[in-house]
Enzyme design. Structure first.
Site, short mmCIF file in Angstrom:
data_model
loop_
_atom_site.label_atom_id
_atom_site.label_comp_id
_atom_site.label_asym_id
_atom_site.label_seq_id
_atom_site.Cartn_x
_atom_site.Cartn_y
_atom_site.Cartn_z
N ASP A 1 -38.57 1.24 -16.91
CA ASP A 1 -37.55 0.55 -17.75
C ASP A 1 -36.23 0.33 -16.58
O ASP A 1 -35.48 -0.12 -17.11
CB ASP A 1 -37.19 0.80 -18.95
N MET B 1 -41.22 4.47 -19.59
CA MET B 1 -41.53 5.73 -18.54
C MET B 1 -42.49 6.21 -18.89
O MET B 1 -42.60 6.96 -20.38
CB MET B 1 -40.46 5.58 -17.20
N HIS B 2 -43.56 7.10 -17.82
CA HIS B 2 -44.19 8.34 -18.44
C HIS B 2 -45.34 8.71 -19.41
O HIS B 2 -46.09 9.45 -18.84
CB HIS B 2 -43.27 9.36 -19.23
#
Length: 482
Positions: A234, A78-79
């Site tokens: 995830d 992520m991110h």
């Protein structure tokens, strides 16, 4: 029929092929590296992900079940910020989740009350929004060219479908999403100097994002009716793989980072606690998790220094849990998220003496990580999440000593799954199956059978409770001198 789950990790990509019943029948992996051009920086070239995907699928295409592929799901770390120009060309390397350069920008955005109120989270340095603020300040010529900002899994969705489409679970980690409303927030985008037109289209993770591009279908020897799901971040995908959909279901993941996740049937943000509150990959559900940045990484770090493998380091401890040791370890090698939101804190040993040996330091590392996970459990309890028992997954779950320690520190049984497949790749395949078949999530996203239950060591619960109560003050003391 068959379904494909793609787990785009920080260090490698895993592709998992499942049959019509959702049972894994084949897998392939490819690896790549992150680049660290400056202290605190962590970047990857998205072309490495495409090369890994093509390599892994090239291996799977020889499997008899491949020709029947009907659904694909992508899970991703992520991110990350993948910046695209008007022609979808990548403008710069992707800034990853564990990149801390945007700590000042994160603090500036977090000081705007709307971010916590609408996103349901503290704005962490690793989130996507502060990364774009950093690019705006330090790379203005790049920022001026940004037509789309995609997360890593969304970039693979673009490659697969030709469309900019993301799911809510991944997008909730950007700090631009109204997490309760499950939509981009005009208020947060404007505050972060972004526009809705620069965001991908949103779908639920188990919904169809599009069809596999005809050129790929032909090159991969597939028919035209392969559905690509919205996918997931995830941890949301791992929740789908472990069957964590409803209140009272969750897992503890002992990987590079440590995650303690609880599924939520409603939206219950508690942003002041540094607890993450994100959309789940299925409609009408959310999840909350505490994250520690150095879980097995802490043990790997000590093993590198000792010139040993982690399993060799822990072997002398045996399996019978010992009382808390005198040596204490603070597992903040890369800063910490839950509960401190402190990018600058670093790890420390205390209580070292002339008699301290390698085994003492190993025990201290295992205990420090267990206490860090307890911090996340306390944050989840503060949000009134139900924590009955947790599924234990990840590489660290191979150590019975560590599992008994964590169960005792949490005072909670840990269940070990019987199947070897229950993580993000399986969750992604399940999302692909849901998108292609239209089945109800409860029919597909089910928990694995339990092979073993690790119970707390009752006679040591009080001793570890007392040791945990000393852990918080140790953080504050170390923070003052650093």
């Amino acid at each position: 029929m068959s379904y494909l789950g793609i787990d785009l990790g920080t260090s490698g990509l895993r592709a998992l092929l499942c049959d019509a019943a959702g049972v894994p029948v084949g897998s392939a992996e490819r690896h790549y590296e992150a680049r660290h051009p400056h202290p605190g920086w962590s970047e990857q070239d998205p072309s490495d992900w495409i090369a890994a995907l093509e390599g892994a699928l090239g291996e799977l295409r020889d499997h008899p079940a491949w020709a029947g592929l009907r659904g694909i799901g992508v899970a991703g770390h992520m991110h990350g910020a993948v910046l695209l120009g008007p022609d979808d060309a990548v403008l710069r390397p992707c800034i990853l989740w564990n990149d801390t350069r945007a700590f000042a920008e994160a603090a500036q955005l977090d000081a705007i009350p709307a971010f916590r109120a609408l996103s349901g989270n503290i704005v962490f340095p690793g989130f996507t929004a502060p990364k774009l603020e950093w690019v705006r300040a330090h790379e203005p010529e790049i920022f001026s060219q940004v037509a789309k900002v995609l997360l890593p899994a969304t970039y693979l969705n673009l490659y697969l479908t030709g469309d900019h489409v993301a799911d809510m679970s991944d997008s909730a980690g950007s700090a631009w999403l109204d997490t309760g409303a499950r939509d981009w927030s005009e208020t947060l985008l404007e505050a972060g100097h972004m526009a809705r037109a620069q965001m991908p289209r949103l779908v639920e993770g188990c919904a169809a994002a599009g069809r596999l591009r005809p050129a790929l279908a032909q090159a991969w020897g597939l028919g035209p009716q392969v559905t690509v799901a919205g996918g997931a971040g995830d941890n949301a995908a791992a929740a789908c793989g472990t069957g964590a959909l409803d209140e009272g279901q969750g897992f503890v993941s002992l990987g590079t980072s440590g995650v303690l996740l609880a599924a939520r049937s409603g939206y219950h943000p508690l942003p002041g606690s540094a607890l993450h509150t994100f959309c789940h990959a299925v409609p009408g559900r959310w999840y909350q998790m505490g994250v520690m940045l150095s879980c097995t990484d802490s043990l790997n770090w000590l093993a590198r220094i000792a010139g040993m493998r982690p399993a060799e380091l822990t072997a002398p401890l045996g399996e019978a849990l010992q009382p808390p040791g005198r040596v204490r370890f603070l597992p903040y090698l890369s800063g910490e998220r839950t509960p401190h939101n402190d990018a600058m804190i670093r790890g420390a040993f205390t209580g070292l003496g002339a008699e301290t040996g390698r085994d003492d330091m190993t025990r201290a590392v295992l205990e420090g990580v267990a206490f860090g996970l307890r911090d996340s459990a306390e944050a989840l309890r503060g949000a009134k999440a139900e924590l009955g028992h947790l599924l234990a997954i990840g590489g660290g779950s191979r150590s019975r000593y560590w599992l008994r320690l964590i169960a005792t520190v949490l005072n909670m049984p840990l269940h070990l799954p019987a199947s070897g497949e229950f993580g993000a790749a399986l969750g992604a395949a399940r999302l692909g199956q849901l998108a292609a078949s239209g089945a109800a999530p409860e029919e597909v996203i089910t928990p694995p059978a339990t092979a073993e239950v690790i119970e707390p060591v009752a006679e040591l619960v009080d001793a570890y409770e007392a040791a945990y109560r000393r852990f918080g003050p140790a953080y504050r003391a170390i923070r003052e001198i650093q």
